[in-house]
Design a protein around this motif. Structure first.
Motif, short mmCIF file in Angstrom:
data_model
loop_
_atom_site.label_atom_id
_atom_site.label_comp_id
_atom_site.label_asym_id
_atom_site.label_seq_id
_atom_site.Cartn_x
_atom_site.Cartn_y
_atom_site.Cartn_z
N ASN A 151 0.82 -1.22 0.00
CA ASN A 151 0.00 0.00 0.00
C ASN A 151 0.85 1.26 0.00
OD1 ASN A 151 -3.01 -0.50 0.09
ND2 ASN A 151 -2.33 -1.94 1.67
N VAL A 152 2.00 1.21 0.66
CA VAL A 152 2.91 2.36 0.64
C VAL A 152 3.42 2.59 -0.78
CG1 VAL A 152 5.17 3.21 1.38
CG2 VAL A 152 3.61 2.21 3.05
N PHE A 153 3.75 1.50 -1.47
CA PHE A 153 4.16 1.63 -2.88
C PHE A 153 3.03 2.24 -3.71
CE2 PHE A 153 7.66 -1.89 -3.21
CZ PHE A 153 8.47 -1.12 -2.40
N GLY A 154 1.80 1.81 -3.41
CA GLY A 154 0.65 2.35 -4.14
C GLY A 154 0.46 3.83 -3.88
N LEU A 155 0.70 4.25 -2.64
CA LEU A 155 0.57 5.67 -2.30
C LEU A 155 1.65 6.48 -3.01
CD1 LEU A 155 -0.92 7.78 -0.63
CD2 LEU A 155 0.65 7.30 1.26
N PHE A 156 2.88 5.95 -3.04
CA PHE A 156 3.95 6.65 -3.74
C PHE A 156 3.62 6.75 -5.23
CE2 PHE A 156 7.76 6.64 -6.36
CZ PHE A 156 8.45 7.73 -5.86
N SER A 157 3.04 5.69 -5.79
CA SER A 157 2.67 5.69 -7.20
C SER A 157 1.64 6.78 -7.47
CB SER A 157 2.11 4.32 -7.60
OG SER A 157 1.69 4.32 -8.94
N ALA A 158 0.67 6.93 -6.55
CA ALA A 158 -0.35 7.97 -6.72
C ALA A 158 0.28 9.36 -6.66
CB ALA A 158 -1.43 7.82 -5.65
N TRP A 159 1.22 9.55 -5.71
CA TRP A 159 1.91 10.84 -5.60
C TRP A 159 2.70 11.15 -6.86
CZ3 TRP A 159 7.21 11.78 -5.77
CH2 TRP A 159 7.60 13.09 -5.49
N ALA A 160 3.43 10.16 -7.37
CA ALA A 160 4.23 10.36 -8.58
C ALA A 160 3.32 10.60 -9.78
CB ALA A 160 5.13 9.14 -8.83
N GLY A 161 2.14 9.94 -9.79
CA GLY A 161 1.20 10.17 -10.87
C GLY A 161 0.68 11.60 -10.86
N MET A 162 0.42 12.12 -9.66
CA MET A 162 -0.03 13.51 -9.54
C MET A 162 1.04 14.46 -10.08
SD MET A 162 -1.00 15.64 -6.11
CE MET A 162 0.74 15.71 -5.62
N ARG A 163 2.32 14.12 -9.83
CA ARG A 163 3.43 14.95 -10.32
C ARG A 163 3.79 14.64 -11.76
NH1 ARG A 163 6.58 17.05 -6.22
NH2 ARG A 163 7.55 18.19 -7.95
N ARG A 164 3.08 13.65 -12.35
CA ARG A 164 3.29 13.22 -13.74
C ARG A 164 4.72 12.72 -13.97
NH1 ARG A 164 1.60 18.31 -16.91
NH2 ARG A 164 2.31 19.33 -15.02
N ILE A 165 5.17 11.89 -13.03
CA ILE A 165 6.50 11.28 -13.09
C ILE A 165 6.36 9.85 -13.58
CG2 ILE A 165 8.50 10.57 -11.72
CD1 ILE A 165 7.78 12.85 -9.76
N VAL A 166 7.17 9.46 -14.56
CA VAL A 166 7.06 8.14 -15.18
C VAL A 166 7.26 7.01 -14.17
CG1 VAL A 166 8.07 6.58 -16.90
CG2 VAL A 166 7.77 9.01 -17.43
N TRP A 167 8.09 7.25 -13.15
CA TRP A 167 8.36 6.20 -12.15
C TRP A 167 7.12 5.78 -11.38
CZ3 TRP A 167 12.18 2.89 -11.49
CH2 TRP A 167 13.39 3.15 -12.12
N ALA A 168 6.03 6.53 -11.53
CA ALA A 168 4.77 6.15 -10.87
C ALA A 168 4.36 4.73 -11.26
CB ALA A 168 3.67 7.13 -11.25
N TRP A 169 4.61 4.37 -12.51
CA TRP A 169 4.12 3.09 -13.03
C TRP A 169 4.91 1.89 -12.50
CZ3 TRP A 169 -0.52 3.58 -14.85
CH2 TRP A 169 -0.91 4.79 -15.45
N PRO A 170 6.25 1.84 -12.63
CA PRO A 170 6.96 0.64 -12.13
C PRO A 170 6.85 0.45 -10.62
CG PRO A 170 8.53 2.34 -12.81
CD PRO A 170 7.18 2.76 -13.31
N ILE A 171 6.84 1.55 -9.86
CA ILE A 171 6.68 1.44 -8.41
C ILE A 171 5.31 0.86 -8.09
CG2 ILE A 171 6.48 2.72 -6.24
CD1 ILE A 171 9.33 2.44 -7.23
N GLY A 172 4.30 1.32 -8.80
CA GLY A 172 2.96 0.79 -8.61
C GLY A 172 2.87 -0.69 -8.91
N ILE A 173 3.58 -1.13 -9.94
CA ILE A 173 3.57 -2.54 -10.32
C ILE A 173 4.13 -3.41 -9.21
CG2 ILE A 173 4.65 -4.22 -11.88
CD1 ILE A 173 4.30 -2.15 -14.13
N LEU A 174 5.20 -2.95 -8.55
CA LEU A 174 5.77 -3.70 -7.43
C LEU A 174 4.74 -3.85 -6.30
CD1 LEU A 174 9.39 -2.21 -7.21
CD2 LEU A 174 8.72 -4.49 -8.04
#
Length: 235
Positions: free
Chosen positions: A27-50
């Motif tokens: 869930n922490v990875f998911g939260l980071f993915s959401a934050w990175a998505g808000m900032r439109r950072i590509v790393w949002a996707w691989p972190i979310g996958i983990l």
């Protein structure tokens, strides 16, 4: 011991209630993915996958012998679909950055509202998908099939909308959270339920952020057009 086995079995006890560390980490990875998505950072996707891979093992509780020992097929199945759709989003955002004139400073996506046709497609997919998945999950013996079905379908639509840069995807996430919080609390998945509450606040913020970016981009386009017309008239 095998590190993978240690991760799967690691448990935190709070008030006599067992909580898997992989549920917290996922869930922490998911939260980071959401934050990175808000900032439109590509790393949002691989972190979310983990995070999705970890949470799959959590929600297939009967298969992986979690403390809850419940199989939420919608919650587990959406982790697989997240991985598939997130791979698409990862490709889309990475390709957008590569096409930019200055990739190192470029954002991965420009927020916009979905068109009427696209919105209609989202509504139809939400209705048909939820009805179909509820029937399938009920047949499989899922715990809470109707709520599970909407969470599954809504999550896929929100992730797809994020990949396309549709600002509406934040609103879909809010709808998912409204159903997901009571379901997860009732099922005993307390870290996920709490994180859903945090997501609810976060996605509301994300929606405001994307709205502001969208308005800023629109203003810059209008101002750019005015400047261009003035320059043309001066020639």
């Amino acid at each position: 011991m095998n590190p993978i086995t240690e991760l799967l079995d690691a448990t935190l006890w709070i008030g006599g209630v067992p909580i898997l560390w992989r549920e917290i980490i996922g869930n922490v990875f998911g939260l980071f993915s959401a934050w990175a998505g808000m900032r439109r950072i590509v790393w949002a996707w691989p972190i979310g996958i983990l995070g999705n891979a970890l949470l799959f093992t959590v929600f297939m509780g009967g298969l992986f012998h979690t403390p809850q020992n419940l199989d939420l097929y919608g919650q587990a199945g959406r982790q697989i679909m997240f991985i598939i759709v997130s791979s698409y989003g990862w490709y889309q955002w990475s390709a957008a950055k590569r096409r930019a004139l200055s990739p190192e400073n470029a954002v991965a996506v420009i927020p916009r509202w979905a068109t009427t046709k696209e919105r209609t497609g989202l509504v139809i997919a939400a209705i048909v998908g939820t009805l179909s998945c509820a029937w399938i999950f009920q047949a499989l013996g899922s715990w809470g099939p109707w709520a599970d079905a909407w969470i599954f379908v809504g999550s896929i639509l929100a992730t797809y909308g994020m990949a396309r840069g549709w600002t509406e995807f934040w609103l879909i996430w809010i709808g998912v959270d409204l159903v997901g919080v009571p379901l997860l609390f009732t099922a005993g998945y307390y870290p996920s339920a709490v994180l859903y509450l945090v997501y609810g606040v976060f996605v509301s913020w994300g929606f405001v952020v994307w709205m502001r970016v969208q308005q800023k981009e629109k203003k810059e386009v209008v101002e750019g057009g005015v400047e261009k017309r003035i320059a043309e008239q001066a020639i």
